[in-house]
Motif scaffolding. Structure first.
Motif, PDB file in Angstrom:
ATOM      1  N   SER A  70      21.674  32.356  38.591  1.00 25.21           N
ATOM      2  CA  SER A  70      22.783  31.409  38.557  1.00 25.21           C
ATOM      3  C   SER A  70      24.118  32.130  38.527  1.00 25.21           C
ATOM      4  O   SER A  70      25.089  31.712  39.155  1.00 25.21           O
ATOM      5  CB  SER A  70      22.663  30.490  37.341  1.00 25.21           C
ATOM      6  OG  SER A  70      21.670  29.519  37.554  1.00 25.21           O
ATOM      7  N   ALA A  71      24.189  33.236  37.770  1.00 25.14           N
ATOM      8  CA  ALA A  71      25.442  33.977  37.697  1.00 25.14           C
ATOM      9  C   ALA A  71      25.765  34.620  39.037  1.00 25.14           C
ATOM     10  O   ALA A  71      26.928  34.669  39.446  1.00 25.14           O
ATOM     11  CB  ALA A  71      25.365  35.030  36.598  1.00 25.14           C
ATOM     12  N   LYS A  91      45.232  37.684  38.688  1.00 27.16           N
ATOM     13  CA  LYS A  91      43.913  38.265  38.429  1.00 27.16           C
ATOM     14  C   LYS A  91      42.864  37.167  38.251  1.00 27.16           C
ATOM     15  O   LYS A  91      43.150  36.108  37.686  1.00 27.16           O
ATOM     16  CB  LYS A  91      43.957  39.139  37.176  1.00 27.16           C
ATOM     17  CG  LYS A  91      44.936  40.317  37.272  1.00 27.16           C
ATOM     18  CD  LYS A  91      44.452  41.337  38.277  1.00 27.16           C
ATOM     19  CE  LYS A  91      45.359  42.546  38.318  1.00 27.16           C
ATOM     20  NZ  LYS A  91      46.684  42.283  38.895  1.00 27.16           N
ATOM     21  N   ALA A  92      41.644  37.450  38.710  1.00 28.83           N
ATOM     22  CA  ALA A  92      40.521  36.533  38.531  1.00 28.83           C
ATOM     23  C   ALA A  92      39.597  37.092  37.454  1.00 28.83           C
ATOM     24  O   ALA A  92      39.052  38.183  37.603  1.00 28.83           O
ATOM     25  CB  ALA A  92      39.759  36.380  39.842  1.00 28.83           C
ATOM     26  N   PHE A  93      39.452  36.356  36.347  1.00 29.84           N
ATOM     27  CA  PHE A  93      38.545  36.740  35.266  1.00 29.84           C
ATOM     28  C   PHE A  93      37.181  36.127  35.561  1.00 29.84           C
ATOM     29  O   PHE A  93      37.049  34.905  35.641  1.00 29.84           O
ATOM     30  CB  PHE A  93      39.065  36.226  33.920  1.00 29.84           C
ATOM     31  CG  PHE A  93      40.230  37.004  33.352  1.00 29.84           C
ATOM     32  CD1 PHE A  93      40.095  37.694  32.156  1.00 29.84           C
ATOM     33  CD2 PHE A  93      41.450  37.046  34.008  1.00 29.84           C
ATOM     34  CE1 PHE A  93      41.153  38.404  31.621  1.00 29.84           C
ATOM     35  CE2 PHE A  93      42.521  37.752  33.485  1.00 29.84           C
ATOM     36  CZ  PHE A  93      42.374  38.442  32.283  1.00 29.84           C
ATOM     37  N   ILE A  94      36.155  36.978  35.700  1.00 28.49           N
ATOM     38  CA  ILE A  94      34.824  36.521  36.074  1.00 28.49           C
ATOM     39  C   ILE A  94      33.839  36.887  34.973  1.00 28.49           C
ATOM     40  O   ILE A  94      33.700  38.050  34.601  1.00 28.49           O
ATOM     41  CB  ILE A  94      34.388  37.134  37.413  1.00 28.49           C
ATOM     42  CG1 ILE A  94      35.350  36.687  38.522  1.00 28.49           C
ATOM     43  CG2 ILE A  94      32.957  36.747  37.750  1.00 28.49           C
ATOM     44  CD1 ILE A  94      35.036  37.259  39.875  1.00 28.49           C
ATOM     45  N   ASN A  95      33.155  35.886  34.444  1.00 27.87           N
ATOM     46  CA  ASN A  95      32.188  36.087  33.366  1.00 27.87           C
ATOM     47  C   ASN A  95      30.911  36.746  33.879  1.00 27.87           C
ATOM     48  O   ASN A  95      30.408  36.394  34.949  1.00 27.87           O
ATOM     49  CB  ASN A  95      31.834  34.746  32.720  1.00 27.87           C
ATOM     50  CG  ASN A  95      32.972  34.203  31.886  1.00 27.87           C
ATOM     51  OD1 ASN A  95      32.967  34.323  30.667  1.00 27.87           O
ATOM     52  ND2 ASN A  95      33.953  33.592  32.545  1.00 27.87           N
ATOM     53  N   LEU A  96      30.374  37.683  33.078  1.00 25.28           N
ATOM     54  CA  LEU A  96      29.183  38.415  33.479  1.00 25.28           C
ATOM     55  C   LEU A  96      28.122  38.410  32.390  1.00 25.28           C
ATOM     56  O   LEU A  96      28.424  38.608  31.209  1.00 25.28           O
ATOM     57  CB  LEU A  96      29.534  39.876  33.799  1.00 25.28           C
ATOM     58  CG  LEU A  96      30.531  40.129  34.929  1.00 25.28           C
ATOM     59  CD1 LEU A  96      30.809  41.611  35.033  1.00 25.28           C
ATOM     60  CD2 LEU A  96      30.012  39.581  36.246  1.00 25.28           C
ATOM     61  N   THR A  97      26.888  38.208  32.803  1.00 19.06           N
ATOM     62  CA  THR A  97      25.747  38.439  31.928  1.00 19.06           C
ATOM     63  C   THR A  97      25.293  39.889  32.100  1.00 19.06           C
ATOM     64  O   THR A  97      25.740  40.602  33.017  1.00 19.06           O
ATOM     65  CB  THR A  97      24.588  37.514  32.303  1.00 19.06           C
ATOM     66  OG1 THR A  97      24.171  37.834  33.641  1.00 19.06           O
ATOM     67  CG2 THR A  97      25.005  36.056  32.239  1.00 19.06           C
TER      68      THR A  97
END
Length: 431
Positions: A70-71, A91-97
């Protein structure tokens, strides 16, 4: 504590990310919500946006699923959507697992455009630490989300540019101590979940340099305040433009009632942007040359821009909400989409002018049905405005209206961002 610019903390050594191999075709348009939340600096200029994502068939409102697949889909969605559309030059903040961090997908993202945000449940094992160190050395900015005392990710601080603190997780005394402790490291601090201007000022006083939350979209109501006279005429003309049957002479009379607005309309009609074949010297001729749709867009930007004490993000919010409302109306087959545009725009007047919205609407040529939709969120129009507000906040379960799909909302959001960016640029160019 001195303010720290995270953009300068990890200079890129000339490394360029390879082109992304491709995104899932049609994903955004059919099965996903994609949104954003602004992150402000101390001057309340937008530094970046945290990108929000959720598959349309999921009922839990989350930023990214804990599952690797999904990520990865989320990252593909952002790339298909386009970083230029989503964040412009910010800037684009992108969440990561953990799984996505170690999958190598981050290397397909441009290091000068993104901030890689490590979620709070990401374990700090040797593999993670090694990957974070390598990414930081290559010029990627690393952020730690929801940092807490004795955080197990503390060993990653030497490779981190940004630390985000959820202020709702602390009382003021504990927050002060934690800010002082983290401030010993060369990182920028972002205060998350700021919902009021009082919270903003408290965090400013602690020396925090960046802020995230919806404080900017909440009005500080001052009873008795009215719309400034020089903007009121423009709002009246906008209300008239919502009805495509409003006669040209009525529009002309409304514009002509304000000398400054008349001058601005004539100037716009004669500008290089409007590309006139010959000079225009009357208000009706100017309106015909500009066209109703272009006049409505230009008036919207002009009437609401440059408000004292308001960050530019408020204007962006107002314009994007208005255009998204119109786009959804067209998708749903509403008879008068321009009315929905105006209603979406006017639903932000309390934020813009710090006065009760029902008072601000007094004196404008609006029907009781439209006023009720804006003030009380009644009817299909009111429900759609509520759904758009939920979308703005990433509250996906509330982003529902009639038979509109998640893909309809995301397509409307994308079109609204592009439209807003165009008109903000156009106003600056023709000013």
């Amino acid at each position: 504590m001195a303010e720290h610019d995270p953009a300068r903390s990890r200079p890129a050594p000339g490394l360029h990310a390879p082109a992304h191999p491709g995104a899932a075709p049609g994903l955004v348009g059919h099965s996903a919500f994609v949104g954003r939340q602004p992150i402000f600096d101390r001057s309340l200029e937008v530094y970046g946006y945290e990108l929000l994502y959720r598959r349309g068939d999921e009922e839990t409102a989350v930023v990214t699923d804990g599952d690797s697949a999904s990520a990865e889909i989320a990252l593909d969605a952002f790339l298909e959507f386009g970083l230029d559309t989503l964040v412009a030059d910010r800037k684009a903040f992108i969440n990561l697992t953990r799984n996505v961090l170690l999958s190598g997908v981050c290397w397909h993202l441009p290091p000068d455009r993104v901030v890689l945000e490590l979620l709070e449940d990401l374990p700090c094992d040797p593999q993670v630490a090694a990957e974070v160190e390598t990414l930081a050395a290559a010029g990627y900015r690393i952020a730690l989300d929801d940092y807490v005392p004795n955080d197990p990710r503390a060993p990653l601080l030497p490779f981190t540019s940004i630390v985000k603190i959820d202020i709702e997780a602390f009382d003021e005394q504990t927050l002060r101590a934690e800010v002082a402790r983290i401030g010993e490291s060369p990182v920028a601090l972002v205060a998350e979940r700021i919902e009021t201007h009082d919270q903003l000022e408290m965090c400013r006083g602690l020396g925090i340099g960046y802020f995230q939350g919806y404080f900017f979209a909440r009005p500080t109501i001052v009873h008795g305040r009215r719309v400034p006279v020089e903007r009121l005429t423009a709002l009246k003309v906008l209300a008239l433009l919502a009805d495509p049957e409003t006669p040209l002479n009525v529009l002309g009379q409304a514009v002509a009632s304000d000398v400054k607005l008349s001058y601005q309309v004539l100037r716009f009609a004669n500008s290089a942007f409007s590309a006139p074949a010959s000079a225009i010297d009357s208000i009706p001729a100017a309106i015909m040359r500009i066209g109703r749709d272009r006049l409505r867009a230009w008036l919207s930007v002009m009437a609401l821009s440059g408000l004292e004490g308001k960050p530019a993000a408020v204007l962006t919010l107002a314009l994007t909400r208005a255009q998204m409302c119109e786009a959804l109306a067209r998708t749903a087959g509403v008879a008068s989409p321009s009315t929905w545009f105006m209603a979406g725009l006017f639903s932000t007047l309390d934020i813009l002018f710090n006065a009760p919205v029902d008072k601000l609407l007094e004196g404008l040529p609006l029907s009781p049905t439209i006023v009720s939709a804006i003030v009380h969120r009644s009817g299909d129009l009111g429900a759609s405005i509520d759904a758009i507000v939920a979308y703005e906040r990433g509250e996906w379960t509330g982003a529902r209206s009639g038979r509109l799909t998640p893909g309809d909302f995301t397509a409307a959001f994308r079109a609204a961002l592009e439209w807003t960016r165009h008109w903000e640029t156009a106003l600056a160019t023709s000013a």
